[in-house]
Write an enzyme that holds these catalytic residues in place. Structure first.
Site, short mmCIF file in Angstrom:
data_model
loop_
_atom_site.label_atom_id
_atom_site.label_comp_id
_atom_site.label_asym_id
_atom_site.label_seq_id
_atom_site.Cartn_x
_atom_site.Cartn_y
_atom_site.Cartn_z
N LYS A 36 34.14 3.48 -18.20
CA LYS A 36 32.82 3.87 -17.71
C LYS A 36 31.73 3.41 -18.69
CE LYS A 36 32.96 8.05 -15.71
NZ LYS A 36 33.04 9.52 -15.84
N ARG A 150 20.95 15.69 -5.79
CA ARG A 150 21.90 15.38 -4.73
C ARG A 150 22.44 13.98 -4.97
NH1 ARG A 150 17.24 15.84 -0.42
NH2 ARG A 150 16.24 15.06 -2.30
N GLU A 151 23.72 13.78 -4.76
CA GLU A 151 24.25 12.43 -4.83
C GLU A 151 23.59 11.62 -3.72
OE1 GLU A 151 28.55 12.32 -5.00
OE2 GLU A 151 28.53 13.92 -6.48
N GLY A 260 31.38 18.98 1.93
CA GLY A 260 32.43 18.64 0.99
C GLY A 260 31.78 18.21 -0.31
N CYS A 263 30.59 19.55 -5.39
CA CYS A 263 29.72 20.68 -5.78
C CYS A 263 29.83 21.89 -4.87
CB CYS A 263 28.28 20.21 -5.85
SG CYS A 263 28.08 18.81 -6.97
N LYS A 326 29.67 12.24 2.11
CA LYS A 326 28.38 12.12 2.80
C LYS A 326 27.91 10.68 2.64
CE LYS A 326 25.11 13.37 -0.82
NZ LYS A 326 24.03 14.25 -1.17
C1 UGA Z 1 24.57 19.54 -3.65
C2 UGA Z 1 23.16 20.18 -3.62
O1 UGA Z 1 22.48 19.77 -2.42
C3 UGA Z 1 22.36 19.74 -4.83
O2 UGA Z 1 21.10 20.38 -4.83
C4 UGA Z 1 23.13 20.12 -6.09
O3 UGA Z 1 22.47 19.71 -7.27
C5 UGA Z 1 24.49 19.45 -6.06
O4 UGA Z 1 25.20 19.88 -4.88
C6 UGA Z 1 25.25 19.85 -7.29
O5 UGA Z 1 25.60 21.01 -7.42
O6 UGA Z 1 25.40 19.02 -8.19
P1 UGA Z 1 25.52 17.12 -3.02
O7 UGA Z 1 26.87 17.67 -3.32
O8 UGA Z 1 25.15 15.79 -3.56
O9 UGA Z 1 24.38 18.13 -3.54
O10 UGA Z 1 25.42 17.02 -1.44
P2 UGA Z 1 24.53 17.66 -0.29
O11 UGA Z 1 23.48 16.71 0.10
O12 UGA Z 1 24.13 19.03 -0.62
O13 UGA Z 1 25.60 17.70 0.89
C7 UGA Z 1 26.78 18.50 0.75
C8 UGA Z 1 27.62 18.41 1.97
O14 UGA Z 1 27.02 19.13 3.04
C9 UGA Z 1 27.90 17.02 2.50
O15 UGA Z 1 29.28 16.93 2.80
C10 UGA Z 1 27.06 16.95 3.77
O16 UGA Z 1 27.63 16.10 4.71
C11 UGA Z 1 27.08 18.39 4.22
N1 UGA Z 1 25.93 18.77 5.08
C12 UGA Z 1 24.67 18.72 4.59
C13 UGA Z 1 26.15 19.21 6.37
O17 UGA Z 1 27.31 19.28 6.84
N2 UGA Z 1 25.08 19.58 7.15
C14 UGA Z 1 23.82 19.54 6.68
O18 UGA Z 1 22.90 19.90 7.42
C15 UGA Z 1 23.60 19.09 5.36
#
Ligand code: UGA
Length: 436
Positions: A36, A150-151, A260, A263, A326
């Site tokens: 890395k 968020r990723e 998923g 986080c 995602k």
């Molecule tokens: C999440 C949080 O959104 C961030 O704020 C946080 O900093 C991060 O975790 C962390 O703890 O590091 P992330 O895991 O990148 O971020 O992804 P999200 O955008 O939150 O999405 C999470 C999952 O929810 C994905 O699988 C997405 O497909 C799903 N999702 C999201 C849904 O099924 N429906 C929705 O309406 C939104």
């Protein structure tokens, strides 16, 4: 400007390091993973994150961003960010704090009086108080500054976050920690980004509560999808209708295969475990149901697949669109898409998985599945197509052209992103979660 170190340069740390360098700080990134470090030192991102390669390139050209496996290099810095992972422990729901403990241990001998150690990793409430003793014994101070990126939007979220949260000790030590953090984040504070100063437990809980709320919102709408499936209703219309109320809000109300990633799933589980340890398990026992609703969506997707194939997928060539948890990410940790792909293979389907960025990670996690980089090739001859990660290229598929590639035009829309009327008009059997 400050010289900072960033311990752990994964999804969180690499973006944080590059972002801090872009703000003008001198940054030393430290990790134990030589591969890395080699990538980052060559200004290449070791994972897919839009905007990161460009940011790495720009900041490395300034000479302010360096990477090393030698923890003693942090001696040159005065603020040290802990950005290592806290995955779910193999033996239960708790977070594994081994990497946090190792990161802190590795820098302790190199700290100078007046230094500030800043935890950014997501940790169970109470962790900071425990680590603070150790850090103070080295003459330094500890703050907890949770990260909300968020990723896929990590660069933007780091440089323009919704808020900054500082968990600091009381008294003069806290005031000085706050000053040091304000210096590091001066450029963000100048943009009027809200800053909330709290004690350690509140700061730790802000992060866990935020992720729990987001997970709850997603599982809430997915529970409504279950109802729509049995009562006959369309969850997408329901979400639009309730989301108009700005007390509810339409964001994070997309029903489908659920959440998923590295986080939300592990954070709600760690919260359940930690609350139990504290004797407050009842307060968050609803999160067990949030997790269960989320996992049921994966089973339901497999049931739908069996159903549209007449009761069995045995021998059916199935194309799965998406492996990442995602879009705009190559992360396959706890990926709903990959779990469904593997589940269908267990039912005897001949599964081919495609994804624009996540195939290498998916292959490591599920080596038994077939992978195909080319979308057209992946679709050719399919007896069933499942859209499980809503990458733009899958959302914009043309039903007529896609219909000419497959063997049997059957599609399951696991993310409710296709127009059912359009797909049906092109001769497809279209099914989705929570829709008639
Ligand atoms: C999440 C949080 O959104 C961030 O704020 C946080 O900093 C991060 O975790 C962390 O703890 O590091 P992330 O895991 O990148 O971020 O992804 P999200 O955008 O939150 O999405 C999470 C999952 O929810 C994905 O699988 C997405 O497909 C799903 N999702 C999201 C849904 O099924 N429906 C929705 O309406 C939104």
């Amino acid at each position: 400007m400050t010289t900072v170190s960033v311990i752990g340069v994964g999804y969180l740390g690499a973006v944080h390091a590059a972002s801090m360098a872009s703000l003008g700080h001198t940054v030393i990134g430290v990790d134990v993973d030589e591969a890395k470090l080699a990538e980052l030192s060559a200004a290449r991102a070791p994972f897919f994150e839009p905007g990161l390669p460009e940011l790495l390139g720009q900041t490395q050209d300034t000479g302010r961003l360096t990477f090393t496996s030698d923890a003693s290099a942090v001696a040159a810095a005065s603020v040290h960010f802990i950005c290592v992972g806290t995955p779910q422990r193999a033996d239960g729901l708790h977070a594994d704090l081994t990497y946090v403990a190792a990161a802190v241990d590795s820098i302790l001998p190199h700290l100078s009086p007046g230094d500030l150690v800043v935890g950014k990793s997501t940790v169970p409430v109470g962790t900071a108080a425990g680590l603070a003793e150790q850090v103070r014994a080295s003459g330094a101070e500890l703050a907890w500054n949770p990260e909300f990126l968020r990723e896929g939007k990590a660069v933007q979220d780091t440089l323009s976050p919704d808020r900054l949260v500082y968990g600091v000790p009381g008294g003069d030590a806290g005031a000085r920690a706050q000053e040091q953090l304000d210096e590091v984040y001066a450029a963000l504070l100048a943009k009027d980004i809200p800053r909330i100063v709290a004690d350690y437990p509140t700061a730790e809980l802000v992060k866990t509560a935020a992720n729990s709320f987001l997970a709850t919102k997603i599982s809430f709408i997915n529970a409504m999808a279950e109802l729509c499936e049995t009562a006959g209703g369309d969850v997408t219309v329901l979400a639009d209708a309730i989301g108009i109320d700005d007390r509810i809000g339409r964001k994070f109300l997309n029903a489908g295969l659920g959440f998923g990633g590295g986080c939300l799933p592990k954070d709600i589980r760690a919260f359940i475990a930690r609350a139990d340890d504290l004797g407050a398990g009842d307060a968050v026992s609803f999160l067990k149901e949030i997790d269960a609703i989320n996992l049921r969506r994966r089973d339901r997707m497999i049931e739908l697949a069996l159903d549209v194939c007449g009761g069995s997928v045995d021998g059916v060539p199935v194309t799965v669109l998406g492996a990442a948890f995602k879009p705009d990410s190559d992360d396959t940790r706890d990926s709903p898409a990959l779990a469904v792909a593997a589940g269908l293979a267990e039912h005897g389907a001949r599964v081919t998985v495609t994804d624009p960025e996540a195939i290498a990670n998916a292959r490591r996690r599920e080596p038994g599945l077939d992978y195909e980089h080319d979308l057209e090739t992946a679709l050719t001859g399919a007896g069933l197509v499942l859209l499980l990660t809503e990458w733009t290229q899958y959302r914009s598929l043309d039903p007529v052209a896609t219909g000419a590639l497959v063997d049997t035009p059957r599609i399951l829309d696991g993310r409710n992103v296709l127009d059912p009327a359009q797909w049906r008009a092109a001769g497809w059997t279209y099914r989705a979660l929570g829709r008639p």
